[in-house]
Write an enzyme that holds these catalytic residues in place. Structure first.
Site: not given
Ligand SMILES: Cc1cc2nc3c(=O)[nH]c(=O)nc-3n(C[C@H](O)[C@H](O)[C@H](O)COP(=O)(O)O)c2cc1C
Length: 426
Positions: A135, A159, A185, A298, A322, A353
């Site tokens: 990330s 990002y 993203t 994404k 997300h 996802d």
């Molecule tokens: C605590 C947290 C931090 C996240 N940070 C990022 C990130 O830095 N970059 C990103 O593209 N997605 C981020 N996401 C989204 C995840 O990549 C993913 O899309 C998401 O967790 C999928 O949903 P689920 O965990 O409910 O299955 C984050 C999600 C969570 C829960």
């Protein structure tokens, strides 16, 4: 170990045997297989703020609920008498064979789950041969994460900050540390309205958490030179505590950081640079020029955006909302998938996802045309409970569950999994 059960072609049975045999010695799994219990146990292992940040979503969290409801509406139609004694869960992505159709999603600020943070998660992924998506908001510089992974596959999630030079620098570093794809993203041009974090008045980045890629970056450091620190305001006890937390999270000695304006200046510069509400297709074109690695977008939820991505030479799409953290009331990612798959018509891989919690969800996503899925919150919970071993257990459970679902539905490989395997219930 129970013999006669092949580890590759009978993964699910082998994992069941492992767990049940441990049960004979009175041992229960430290990382629960049940996703609800997994979350509950992780909550016990985390701070209140950390858990709120990871578990929470935008607004009333209706998008999170929709993600689950979306999966539930699709039902699998098992077929039998198909000799499923040998099964193969492998897939190929961008020329790389993978043991399972999973990746670990990019998740920021993993230090709030466990002190081993990204390195712990990456080690678990590496051991399972599952690609880890590093990330932009990681707690550890990407070079350190990559170094902990050996030759195991990793991608980098970008990002796109307000600085093109910074975006370019991140991409160059990702290439140099062996990342095999760049994932831009799209959905976080601003932070979503997240009630749990707002009511705790907690944002990790201001406390210097989750900004390791930035403070370790030469371009960021160039911009930091001479930048103003955030005004300290009138100190009270809580403000002093916050300064201390920032000084501890920031690289270097806590004592030196307490005396230096740099950590506050860095947190402020990050907050100025992080969002890019102006993000548009020209930025995708910029990025397409900036790297020869496969580029994925994404956060795509509309088929027209998928078509436009193809026009921009994008190599893959991640259908995602997300995890419901950005737009409350958005459609479930599984509901967005079929139209995106149709728009792309096999030209590039589509991943998914948001709300994936078990083998049946993986099966359904594949049946609707996804090449692979990204596991999100569940691996953070495994990390919180047991570090890298906890991440590995979560992946093993996903693999076993998917393998058994595959066979019990009458399939022997992912090629067998198509829309004819599902019906839509009311
Ligand atoms: C605590 C947290 C931090 C996240 N940070 C990022 C990130 O830095 N970059 C990103 O593209 N997605 C981020 N996401 C989204 C995840 O990549 C993913 O899309 C998401 O967790 C999928 O949903 P689920 O965990 O409910 O299955 C984050 C999600 C969570 C829960």
């Amino acid at each position: 170990m129970a013999s006669g059960i092949d580890a590759q072609t009978q993964y699910g049975r082998r994992r069941q045997a492992e767990i049940y045999l441990e049960g004979l010695r009175g041992r229960r799994p430290r990382v629960p297989a049940d996703p609800v219990e997994l979350e509950r146990r992780a909550q016990d292992a985390m701070s209140r703020e950390g858990f709120a940040y990871i578990a929470g979503g935008a607004g009333l969290e209706s998008t999170m609920a929709a993600n689950r409801a979306g999966f539930e509406r699709w039902r699998i139609v098992p077929r039998f008498l198909a000799d499923v004694s040998e099964r193969d869960t492998s897939v190929e992505l961008f020329g790389r064979p993978l043991p399972t159709p999973f990746l670990l999603a990019p998740i920021g600020v993993l230090e709030m789950a466990h002190r081993d943070a990204d390195v712990g998660a990456a080690r678990g992924a590496a051991e399972a041969g599952v690609p880890f998506v590093i990330s932009s908001q990681a707690s550890t510089p990407m070079e350190q994460i990559a170094a902990a992974m050996g030759d195991a596959p990793r991608w980098y999630q970008l990002y796109f900050s307000s600085s093109n030079e910074l975006a370019r620098s991140f991409v160059e570093r990702a290439e140099a540390c062996g990342c095999e794809a760049i994932v831009l993203t799209l959905d976080t041009t601003m932070l979503g309205w997240r009630l749990r974090d707002l009511d705790l008045a907690f944002l990790p980045f201001i406390l210097g958490k989750g900004i390791a890629q930035y403070v370790s970056d030469p371009e960021f450091r160039r911009q930091l030179d001479g930048a103003e620190p955030a005004p300290a305001g009138r100190p009270n006890l809580a403000a002093i505590r916050s300064l201390y937390r920032l000084a501890r999270a920031y690289p270097g000695s806590t004592w030196r950081n307490l005396l230096s304006p740099e950590p506050r200046a860095a947190a402020r510069l990050f907050m100025d640079l992080f969002p890019r509400p102006s993000l548009d297709w020209d930025d995708v074109a910029f990025l397409r020029e900036a790297t020869r690695l496969p580029l994925l977008l994404k956060g795509v939820l509309h088929p027209d955006d998928a078509r436009r991505a193809l026009d921009h030479g994008v190599d893959g799409i991640v259908v995602s909302n997300h995890g419901g953290r950005q737009v409350d009331g958005a459609l479930a990612s599984i509901d967005a998938l079929p139209a995106v798959v149709e728009a792309v018509s096999g030209r590039i891989p589509v991943l998914l996802d948001s709300g994936v919690r078990g083998g049946a969800d993986v099966f359904k996503a594949l049946a609707l045309g996804a090449r692979a899925v990204l596991i999100g919150r569940p691996y953070c919970y495994g990390l919180a409970i047991a570090g890298s071993g906890g991440v590995l257990d979560v992946i093993r459970n996903f693999r076993a569950d998917f393998d058994l679902t595959l066979g019990l539905s009458g399939c022997v490989s992912v090629e067998d999994v198509g829309p004819q395997r599902l019906v839509r219930s009311a």
